[in-house]
Motif scaffolding. Structure first.
Motif, mmCIF file in Angstrom:
data_model
loop_
_atom_site.group_PDB
_atom_site.id
_atom_site.type_symbol
_atom_site.label_atom_id
_atom_site.label_comp_id
_atom_site.label_asym_id
_atom_site.label_seq_id
_atom_site.Cartn_x
_atom_site.Cartn_y
_atom_site.Cartn_z
ATOM 1 N N LEU A 26 0.851 -1.191 0.000
ATOM 2 C CA LEU A 26 0.000 0.000 0.000
ATOM 3 C C LEU A 26 0.885 1.238 0.000
ATOM 4 O O LEU A 26 1.870 1.308 0.740
ATOM 5 C CB LEU A 26 -0.885 0.015 1.248
ATOM 6 N N SER A 27 0.522 2.217 -0.826
ATOM 7 C CA SER A 27 1.280 3.463 -0.818
ATOM 8 C C SER A 27 1.127 4.167 0.525
ATOM 9 O O SER A 27 2.021 4.875 0.975
ATOM 10 C CB SER A 27 0.809 4.378 -1.951
ATOM 11 N N ASN A 28 -0.017 3.938 1.162
ATOM 12 C CA ASN A 28 -0.291 4.495 2.485
ATOM 13 C C ASN A 28 -1.010 3.417 3.288
ATOM 14 O O ASN A 28 -2.150 3.096 2.987
ATOM 15 C CB ASN A 28 -1.148 5.752 2.346
ATOM 16 N N ASP A 30 -2.596 3.461 5.873
ATOM 17 C CA ASP A 30 -3.875 3.909 6.428
ATOM 18 C C ASP A 30 -5.031 3.767 5.436
ATOM 19 O O ASP A 30 -6.182 4.000 5.804
ATOM 20 C CB ASP A 30 -3.772 5.362 6.896
ATOM 21 N N LEU A 31 -4.728 3.387 4.188
ATOM 22 C CA LEU A 31 -5.785 3.225 3.189
ATOM 23 C C LEU A 31 -6.695 2.042 3.506
ATOM 24 O O LEU A 31 -7.850 2.019 3.096
ATOM 25 C CB LEU A 31 -5.186 3.053 1.790
ATOM 26 N N VAL A 32 -6.181 1.036 4.190
ATOM 27 C CA VAL A 32 -6.986 -0.118 4.616
ATOM 28 C C VAL A 32 -7.062 -0.063 6.140
ATOM 29 O O VAL A 32 -6.088 -0.376 6.822
ATOM 30 C CB VAL A 32 -6.383 -1.452 4.133
ATOM 31 N N THR A 33 -8.216 0.334 6.630
ATOM 32 C CA THR A 33 -8.384 0.523 8.068
ATOM 33 C C THR A 33 -8.850 -0.756 8.751
ATOM 34 O O THR A 33 -9.303 -1.701 8.094
ATOM 35 C CB THR A 33 -9.426 1.623 8.336
ATOM 36 N N ASP A 36 -12.350 -1.300 7.792
ATOM 37 C CA ASP A 36 -12.475 -1.967 6.486
ATOM 38 C C ASP A 36 -12.340 -3.475 6.649
ATOM 39 O O ASP A 36 -13.136 -4.241 6.093
ATOM 40 C CB ASP A 36 -11.390 -1.487 5.507
#
Length: 148
Positions: A26-28, A30-33, A36
């Motif tokens: 993931l580039s960040n 935090d994109l998959v919480t 989620d």
């Protein structure tokens, strides 16, 4: 080594595995919480983990709402031991017991994951966005692939 359904309290370790991978990062993060993960595990589908000594080292999550494989990840220290293959088998056996809808997934080009899915019988059907290959698995292809 234990394979079992994922529980809510597994999410922190699932996230650690997800963020440990060397490909399809993931580039960040935090994109998959955690929220989620919880939604995909318990509202949209189901997930499984592989654990060794109470430590999760791999997981897989199927999404029935969008007929999608949301995740299949393995900690890099445990690659090439058949764990990903076993999680894949458990997940797709369960998915196709729920119905016969074609399932899809996407993964980055030129990765071990791409080779894994091709070997597992997935069919390339195009692209997902600009940076990923889209694969599909039909019910009949799953049955036929498992006969071999």
């Amino acid at each position: 080594m234990i394979f079992r359904e994922a529980h809510n309290d597994d999410i922190p370790q699932i996230q650690m595995v997800r963020n440990s991978v060397k490909e399809n990062t993931l580039s960040n993060p935090d994109l998959v919480t955690d929220k989620d993960c919880e939604e995909f595990l318990f509202e949209r589908g189901k997930g499984w983990v592989c654990e060794i000594n109470h430590k999760i080292i791999g997981f897989a999550i199927a999404d029935l709402k969008d007929n999608n494989i949301w995740a299949l990840f393995l900690h890099p220290d445990f690659e090439k031991q058949g764990i990903g293959k076993a999680l894949h088998q458990i997940m797709l056996d369960w998915y196709f017991k729920q119905g016969k809808e074609t399932v899809w997934l996407s993964t980055a080009f030129n990765t071990r994951a791409e080779a894994f899915y091709r070997k597992a019988g997935w069919t390339e059907v195009g692209t997902h966005g600009t940076k990923e290959i889209k694969f599909e698995m039909t019910y009949n292809n799953w049955l036929n692939h498992n006969i071999k």
